[in-house]
Design an enzyme around this catalytic site. Structure first.
Site, short mmCIF file in Angstrom:
data_model
loop_
_atom_site.label_atom_id
_atom_site.label_comp_id
_atom_site.label_asym_id
_atom_site.label_seq_id
_atom_site.Cartn_x
_atom_site.Cartn_y
_atom_site.Cartn_z
N ASP A 92 1.01 -0.70 0.40
CA ASP A 92 -0.22 -0.63 0.20
C ASP A 92 0.67 1.47 -0.15
O ASP A 92 2.35 1.11 0.36
CB ASP A 92 -1.46 0.29 1.19
CG ASP A 92 -0.06 0.33 2.21
OD1 ASP A 92 0.76 -0.83 2.72
OD2 ASP A 92 -0.31 1.17 2.81
N GLU A 156 -0.09 -0.31 5.51
CA GLU A 156 1.18 -0.37 6.83
C GLU A 156 0.98 1.65 6.65
O GLU A 156 1.33 2.06 8.05
CB GLU A 156 2.15 -0.01 6.22
CG GLU A 156 3.17 0.18 7.57
CD GLU A 156 3.59 1.20 6.65
OE1 GLU A 156 4.46 1.68 7.79
OE2 GLU A 156 3.37 2.27 5.80
#
Length: 451
Positions: A92, A156
């Site tokens: 991500d 994250e």
């Protein structure tokens, strides 16, 4: 590095690495599904899963984590009785911010001035490619000498803790002798660095209310309490005159004993405007690695364009507080909330809400894994000695893994050196760093297996 067969293999794989990073960067995998489609993140997760399967990984799975995102897991068996190493990265990314300010489209990997530009190129899709390169180089030169687990996180950057909670519920899944977190970076391009400490963090939202509704500032201004003005005073209380963080009860005088960061280099890396002072006291390393730091991330208030002459009835802000190792993030959260409530003026109503938290991390740099990495770095970066640095950012999973697996050694390396400008416009990765760190990781796995 050309005389080393592993280095030669990695060099030969760099065109493939660029092509793969191009594919991966193209996914707009921002794990905020109010901004970007879930399908973009799911597409990136599927890409990672396919890449692991192609490398012979077993038990490849898309893990549905409690925050509604997916992490990708795979296991590559090594020789019988070998040690187990967990390799971490996240797919991500941060939003691109102002896309018009990018010199090239943020989700199209673009080569310019010897660097590859694109959101996630360094943080941390490049980290996934680094792991793949290292494993391919070993497979081409005698095989992978350890059992390898890979975990690629899907949220994250959001700090929503999905993978941490999943790991806590399935503690056997990520168990390993050593864990390599591919989400930090060298202190400077060409200077091999492991990150030995991470600051923890907390995110707190504060809401200040003073009136039932907005009022005409001409009719009521001067006596009617302005919620936005009250919020500004609260936020100002979080800093001393020199800009140091001043949260009541939170210690702010610890010192960093290690690699130093001279002020001129920091000003250049941070792109501080001429004439503007740095904030805080102590060395730069003290301020960014060893002491708490508060940042106001956003304020909800009327924009200048379209603003009316009104006394504001309510206002809110999002505050980030970074805390150094040795400070419990949960306790820091309580201190921050108490500070905000105590410093709200005029009897205004105040509400605080914690929306994210991660503990600080400190590694044991005397462990065998660090010796194996130092030896590998010396080969990948001829003439350079491995350095230890802190990182002001937070990787909450590190503390979770350290708690779950107290005997595991944890190392942090990666591609996010200062020129990468992670989280900012025009993020980029140095292909030379990608190549050298992939060599270092491959040699580390070989060294560690023999240790």
């Amino acid at each position: 590095m050309s005389s080393n067969p592993v280095a030669e293999t990695v060099a030969s794989l760099m065109p493939r690495a660029k092509a793969e990073l191009t594919e991966l960067v193209a996914f707009k995998s921002v794990a905020d599904f109010g901004q970007y489609p879930r399908s973009e993140s799911e597409g990136a997760a599927a890409w990672v899963a396919d890449a692991l399967r192609a490398e012979g990984f077993q038990d490849v799975a898309l893990l549905d984590t409690p925050d509604g995102t997916q992490s990708v897991y795979g296991f590559l068996p090594g020789p019988e009785g070998a040690k187990t190493v967990l390799l971490y990265a996240h797919y991500d990314v941060q939003p691109p911010l102002d896309e018009a300010a990018w010199a090239s489209p943020p989700f199209e990997l673009t080569e310019r001035d010897g660097r590859w530009y694109g959101r996630g190129s360094a943080d941390c899709k490049g980290g996934l490619i680094m792991h793949l390169l290292a494993l391919r180089a070993l497979k081409a030169n005698g095989g992978v000498p350890v059992h390898v687990k890979v975990i690629a996180e899907g949220s994250e950057e959001q700090g929503t803790g999905g993978l941490e909670r999943y790991a806590e519920a399935h503690p056997e899944l990520l168990a390993a002798d050593t864990i390599v977190i591919g989400d930090s970076g060298n202190f400077r391009v060409g200077l091999p660095t492991v990150t030995s400490t991470l600051r923890g963090m907390t995110l707190v939202r504060v809401q200040v209310d003073t009136l039932e509704g907005n009022l005409h500032s001409g009719q009521f201004g001067g006596a009617a309490p302005d919620a936005l003005g009250a919020l500004i005073r609260v936020l100002d209380s979080l800093r001393a005159e020199d800009g140091s963080t001043t949260v009541d009860g939170l210690t702010g005088d610890t010192r960093w004993d290690g690699l130093q960061y001279d002020e001129e280099s920091f000003r250049r890396d941070a792109k501080v405007l001429d004439g503007v002072q740095l904030i805080g006291a102590g060395t730069v390393a003290d301020r960014i690695w060893a002491r708490p730091a508060v940042t106001v991330l956003g304020i909800d208030c009327p924009p200048v364009v379209g603003a009316t002459p009104s006394v504001q009835a309510g206002a809110r802000a999002l505050i980030s507080l970074r805390v150094p190792p040795g400070t419990d993030a949960a306790e820091a959260t309580k201190l921050l909330q108490a500070h905000l409530e105590a410093h709200t003026p005029w009897g205004a109503r105040v509400r605080t809400e914690q929306i994210g938290q991660g503990q600080a991390f400190q590694a044991d740099t005397s462990s065998p894994a660090y010796a194996a990495m130092a030896e590998a770095m010396a080969v990948a970066y001829p003439g350079e000695e491995m350095q230890y640095a802190g990182q002001g950012g937070s990787i909450p999973l590190c503390s979770t893994l350290a708690s779950l697996y107290p005997r595991a050694e944890i190392l942090l390396i990666g591609l996010s050196e200062p020129e990468a400008q992670i989280h900012a416009v025009n993020e980029s990765v140095s292909p030379e760093e990608l190549e050298r760190l992939s060599v270092a990781e491959a040699l580390f796995l070989r060294n560690y297996a023999a240790s």
